[in-house]
Every structure is written in structure tokens, then in C-alpha cells.
Design an enzyme around this catalytic site. Sequence first.
Site, PDB file in Angstrom:
ATOM      1  N   SER A 113       0.821  -7.817   8.103  1.00 35.76           N
ATOM      2  CA  SER A 113       0.107  -7.226   7.015  1.00 35.76           C
ATOM      3  C   SER A 113       1.020  -7.665   5.986  1.00 35.76           C
ATOM      4  O   SER A 113       2.237  -7.600   5.926  1.00 35.76           O
ATOM      5  CB  SER A 113      -0.077  -5.824   7.378  1.00 35.76           C
ATOM      6  OG  SER A 113      -0.797  -5.262   5.959  1.00 35.76           O
ATOM      7  N   TYR A 142       2.688   2.411   8.043  1.00 35.16           N
ATOM      8  CA  TYR A 142       1.831   1.244   8.663  1.00 35.16           C
ATOM      9  C   TYR A 142       2.560  -0.065   8.385  1.00 35.16           C
ATOM     10  O   TYR A 142       2.923  -0.839   9.199  1.00 35.16           O
ATOM     11  CB  TYR A 142       0.322   1.312   8.109  1.00 35.16           C
ATOM     12  CG  TYR A 142      -0.482  -0.052   8.161  1.00 35.16           C
ATOM     13  CD1 TYR A 142      -0.839  -0.373   9.377  1.00 35.16           C
ATOM     14  CD2 TYR A 142      -0.612  -0.978   6.917  1.00 35.16           C
ATOM     15  CE1 TYR A 142      -1.443  -1.661   9.630  1.00 35.16           C
ATOM     16  CE2 TYR A 142      -1.178  -2.258   7.285  1.00 35.16           C
ATOM     17  CZ  TYR A 142      -1.684  -2.419   8.316  1.00 35.16           C
ATOM     18  OH  TYR A 142      -2.449  -3.781   8.698  1.00 35.16           O
ATOM     19  N   LYS A 182     -15.747   1.791   8.136  1.00 39.32           N
ATOM     20  CA  LYS A 182     -14.193   2.137   7.574  1.00 39.32           C
ATOM     21  C   LYS A 182     -14.235   3.293   6.742  1.00 39.32           C
ATOM     22  O   LYS A 182     -13.197   3.843   6.212  1.00 39.32           O
ATOM     23  CB  LYS A 182     -13.741   0.959   7.342  1.00 39.32           C
ATOM     24  CG  LYS A 182     -13.287  -0.058   8.260  1.00 39.32           C
ATOM     25  CD  LYS A 182     -12.802  -1.448   7.450  1.00 39.32           C
ATOM     26  CE  LYS A 182     -11.434  -1.048   6.895  1.00 39.32           C
ATOM     27  NZ  LYS A 182     -10.939  -2.300   6.360  1.00 39.32           N
ATOM     28  N   HIS A 208      -0.670   3.087 -14.238  1.00 40.31           N
ATOM     29  CA  HIS A 208       0.455   3.819 -14.353  1.00 40.31           C
ATOM     30  C   HIS A 208       1.759   3.202 -14.361  1.00 40.31           C
ATOM     31  O   HIS A 208       2.786   3.677 -14.185  1.00 40.31           O
ATOM     32  CB  HIS A 208       0.461   4.864 -13.246  1.00 40.31           C
ATOM     33  CG  HIS A 208      -0.862   6.026 -13.277  1.00 40.31           C
ATOM     34  ND1 HIS A 208      -0.811   7.074 -14.201  1.00 40.31           N
ATOM     35  CD2 HIS A 208      -2.041   5.929 -12.635  1.00 40.31           C
ATOM     36  CE1 HIS A 208      -2.186   7.723 -13.928  1.00 40.31           C
ATOM     37  NE2 HIS A 208      -2.772   6.900 -13.238  1.00 40.31           N
TER      38      HIS A 208
END
Length: 326
Positions: A113, A142, A182, A208
Site C-alpha cells: 500500500s 494498516y 465498502k 488544515h
Amino acid sequence: MILVTGGAGFIGSNLCADLEAAGHRDIVVADTLGHEGKWRNIAKRGLRDVILPDEIEPWLAARQRLAAVVHMGANSSTTASDGDAVLRSNFRLSTRLWDWCAATGTPLLYASSAATYGDGTGGFDDDAAPEALARLRPLNLYGWSKHLFDRWAVARAAEGHAPPQWAGLKFFNVFGPNEGHKGDMRSLVAKTTPGIAAGGRVALFRSHRAGIADGEQRRDFVYVKDCGAAVLWLLANPQVSGLFNLGTGRARSFRDLVLAVGRALDVAVGIDFVDMPEAIRGQYQYFTEARMDRLRRAGFERPFASLEAAVADYVCNHLVVDDEYR
């Protein structure tokens, strides 16, 4: 015979469709189906078998070799907090699949990932050198679990204990068909299409971070069908192994993304900006962009679809038709 773990999920089910279209007929899916309608993702496939994840190891024990293991199964929630559960699903199972593939001479392709890159300050170079991997700092559990296995795999390969072909695929922001199950983790394309089609407005997170305008947070959005083409190419080129990014190599803004949805629907898009929840501000990626040099140097030449072309295909051929599934 090819085993696809996570084969009823988003990327996994698309890969099953791509494999079947390429002529593979003995496809076995390992996944949980649950109650979210994931079965619809594989309803069109002529599968050899469907097994549960806890059946994978005894199923493999009864076999001497497979054409390939395509390991897409994982707990992919970026807000997951149960470290033990994530370790079991994302690391321990992966190491056991690696060991079985190494022992039997079976190619292994697995999902890593872009979350392994953390906030991106260290760049997005899929360098598999141990010292380069050691510098990466994932922002969530993750991403860390994927990074842990990448480092483990590279170390085992250096020791000479590896499948005949192995590839860890660092998926960036993948979107496309078969992601309806999902829920809130669907892509922004899937989430916003119904509202935009109805003439409604879209809410995007306010920035932000100084120097980045609202809606100009940028990601490398890659179409799932392009990811499938890369996986098929790797399977057809068993001499290629290593860690590889899977993105387009071009970051685009969230504003670009929703405007592309509007163009696909021929609807003007109004955008409102809302504050990002405090819970995710500290681990939010403001920029991701895959370096694609390694996969290109390995010989993968197929161009990736532009954001506009990919969104148009997804929206017009899947999301606003009666049957959205591949």
C-alpha cells in the site's frame, strides 16, 4: 489454478474478472462474504471454488503447487485500532503464504500500500533497499502492517528464501467498479455520483495545512482496471520480482476528481468545504504521487488512463447503469 485471497473484495474481484477475461478458468477465491453484498462482486465469475480465509492453509496443504497466489486479502481500514487482529490478517497470514509459495515454487503477488509512505516527506520511491525501507514511517496501523511485511519479504528474498516470482504492489488511491460493499470507505467518485447526478452539492474537506488551498489536497488516483492490467503483465513476466508502486505517476486534486464526475454526468458541480474530523487530521495524507520508474524499467509499457477518462468509464458504464458490477 490461481488462488485470489480477498477475491470477493474490491481489487480482488476486479482481478478475478481480468483473469477470467484473459482465459484463466481455474480461479479459487478466498474471502468472507458477510452481509454487505460482496457476493455480487463475483456473481458473474465461473469460479473453481470459494473458501473462507481460515480454510486457506488446509486447502493449500492438500496441493503441491499453483499457477500463482494473488494475495489481496487484508484488513484495509486505515482507522483500524486492534493491533493483534491486524497483525494476524495482514502480516502472519502473508508470511505463511510466502513460505508455502517458496516451498512449492509458486509465484506470489501481494497487495502492499501507498500507506507505507506515511506523510510522504520521505518521497514515494518504491526502493526495496533495506536502508530505504527503514526510513519510511507509516501513519496508521494498516500502513505499518503492510510495511512490516514488505521489509520481511525483502529480507527473506535476500536470504534466498523466496517464491520464484514475488511482487509487492504498493497501491495508491484505487477507484472503480465493485466497491459498493465498502460503505464509507468507497472512493469519492462512488460516494458523490448519486448526489451530483441529482443536482446536489459536494462536500470536501477543508485544508488544515498552510499553503494548500481547500480542495487542493492531491492524491494519485488510479483506476482499478489499470491495476488489473499491471497484475496480468506481472503474471506473464515471471522474471520480474520486487516492490512496485501502482499509481499513475500524476497527483490530482480532490476538486479535480469531483469536477470530473460532473463532466461525466454533464452536470455543474457545486462544492462546499467542511472541517476535517480531528480524529484523522494527524494521519491525513495531503499529497501522494507514485514514482513509476521501476515498473516501467521492468518493461510495463501500457499507459494509465487519465483521471477524466477513468472517471467517465466508471460513472457512465458502472455507476449510473442498472448493473454496476463487473
